[in-house]
Write an enzyme that holds these catalytic residues in place. Structure first.
Site, mmCIF file in Angstrom:
data_model
loop_
_atom_site.group_PDB
_atom_site.id
_atom_site.type_symbol
_atom_site.label_atom_id
_atom_site.label_comp_id
_atom_site.label_asym_id
_atom_site.label_seq_id
_atom_site.Cartn_x
_atom_site.Cartn_y
_atom_site.Cartn_z
ATOM 1 N N GLU A 43 1.266 0.973 0.944
ATOM 2 C CA GLU A 43 1.978 0.219 -0.093
ATOM 3 C C GLU A 43 2.684 1.214 -1.015
ATOM 4 O OE1 GLU A 43 0.815 -1.983 -4.238
ATOM 5 O OE2 GLU A 43 -0.550 -2.280 -2.552
ATOM 6 N N THR A 72 4.018 -3.116 -6.732
ATOM 7 C CA THR A 72 4.557 -3.244 -8.092
ATOM 8 C C THR A 72 5.908 -3.949 -8.073
ATOM 9 O OG1 THR A 72 3.532 -1.063 -8.472
ATOM 10 C CG2 THR A 72 4.689 -2.069 -10.322
ATOM 11 N N LYS A 132 -4.500 -10.573 -4.578
ATOM 12 C CA LYS A 132 -4.910 -9.268 -5.090
ATOM 13 C C LYS A 132 -5.639 -9.453 -6.422
ATOM 14 C CE LYS A 132 -2.743 -5.088 -7.021
ATOM 15 N NZ LYS A 132 -1.466 -4.374 -7.163
#
Length: 212
Positions: A43, A72, A132
């Site tokens: 990621e 992000t 998440k």
């Protein structure tokens, strides 16, 4: 079909490397080290300068060997940039409805940060497969068990504060995968990418040991 394969890779390996670099080259080198260590869920966060270029480079070099995603991602514009760069999954520190819709439109797994059951419920309505839990260090593994009481079907991936010492507690509490950031990539500050590869191998081996 690709979405299914991406989710399978994330959940079967059980570990996602969160790469947050000061520059594009360091992010690339950290990612490369993780893949060499057998941790092939990467990621690349969009706090990294030229994150989309890092994603393109990794996709070009490791397509078929690793799953490369974007992190992000705060809005649908950034999500679209990531998808055009080849990102195979999108992660956000918070839940954003429009970003979720965009990812769903292009069949890209969207993993938003959620803390409350209401946030989780709203994310699930948009077809989110993995939630998440962020920041993970603000919670403890017991929270997973509590959530799974009324919502046993949710797939949760804690990120933030997960390390080799507490990973077993998170997984045995019902987490489908874990995200590892600074505890994995810290050696990059000293240019020790070889140590990142070693740590990556330890995280992968630890998850397999827990699952076994």
């Amino acid at each position: 079909m690709k979405k299914i394969k991406v989710l399978q890779n994330i959940t079967e390996l059980g570990v996602v490397a969160v790469i947050r670099g000061d520059d594009a080259e360091s992010a690339y080198q950290m990612s490369k080290a993780c893949i060499e260590g057998g941790l092939n869920n990467i990621e690349v966060t969009f706090t990294t300068p030229d994150a989309d270029e890092v994603i393109k480079r990794l996709i070009k070099e490791y397509e078929g060997q690793a799953v490369i995603g974007a992190g992000t991602v705060l809005d649908p514009i950034t999500a679209r940039i990531a998808i055009l760069a080849g990102a195979e999954f999108v992660v956000s520190p918070s839940f954003d409805e429009e970003t979720g819709k965009l990812c769903n439109l292009y069949s890209i797994p969207y993993m938003p940060g959620c803390m409350t059951l209401n946030e989780m419920k709203e994310a699930l309505k948009l077809g989110v497969d993995v939630l998440k839990l962020f920041p993970g260090n603000n919670f403890n593994p017991g929270y997973i068990k509590a959530v799974k009481g009324p919502m046993p079907h949710v797939n949760i991936m804690p990120t933030g504060g997960v390390d080799l010492d507490n990973m077993e507690q998170w997984v045995r509490s019902g987490c489908i995968a874990v995200g590892i950031g600074g505890n994995l990539t810290a050696p990059a500050k000293e240019g020790r990418y070889d140590l990142i590869a070693e740590l990556a191998a330890k995280y992968v081996a630890k998850f397999r040991e827990i699952r076994a």
